[in-house]
Write a protein that holds these residues in place. Sequence first.
Motif, PDB file in Angstrom:
ATOM      1  N   GLU A  81      15.971   1.117  21.686  1.00 24.63           N
ATOM      2  CA  GLU A  81      16.796   1.710  22.677  1.00 24.63           C
ATOM      3  C   GLU A  81      16.280   1.751  23.978  1.00 24.63           C
TER       4      GLU A  81
ATOM      5  N   THR B 298      14.422   4.265  17.921  1.00 27.93           N
ATOM      6  CA  THR B 298      14.252   4.640  19.384  1.00 27.93           C
ATOM      7  C   THR B 298      13.404   3.557  20.394  1.00 27.93           C
TER       8      THR B 298
ATOM      9  N   ASP C 155      18.038  14.495  15.268  1.00 31.08           N
ATOM     10  CA  ASP C 155      18.236  13.187  16.020  1.00 31.08           C
ATOM     11  C   ASP C 155      19.330  12.161  15.100  1.00 31.08           C
TER      12      ASP C 155
ATOM     13  N   ASP D  52      20.365   8.002  15.084  1.00 32.56           N
ATOM     14  CA  ASP D  52      20.048   6.710  15.747  1.00 32.56           C
ATOM     15  C   ASP D  52      21.149   5.696  15.288  1.00 32.56           C
TER      16      ASP D  52
ATOM     17  N   GLU E 141       7.465   9.469  24.460  1.00 34.76           N
ATOM     18  CA  GLU E 141       7.500   9.559  23.010  1.00 34.76           C
ATOM     19  C   GLU E 141       6.089   9.803  22.503  1.00 34.76           C
TER      20      GLU E 141
END
Length: 109
Positions: free
Chosen positions: A46, A43, A8, A10, A65
């Motif tokens: 976001e 996260t 990932d 970010d 999540e």
Amino acid sequence: MTFEHGSDTDQISPTLLIALARTKSNENIRLYRDRNGVAGLATAVEYARDYVRSRTSARVMAREEGIPVLEAETILQELRDIVLSVEPALSDEPHLEAFDAAVDESSLE
């Protein structure tokens, strides 16, 4: 600026930096960061942006999540104020709740 963790990526945004700074004074944000790491907090930021725009909910975040709904709701509420103070233009977007209320009122007439 971005950072990678695993597969990932970010974004390091001003909003994330403010949220990280608030971990010193805000127990809820600190606890979330401690449980989920900086990547998890990124996260959550976001999700908070989408939450402010009425594009998501705590239930959606919790499901996606794998966290309790109460934890998702708590962090979204804490981050909402940060998002609105750092990114005030987001508050100018139309909100679905306002639209739904307008539709409900017009159907009563």
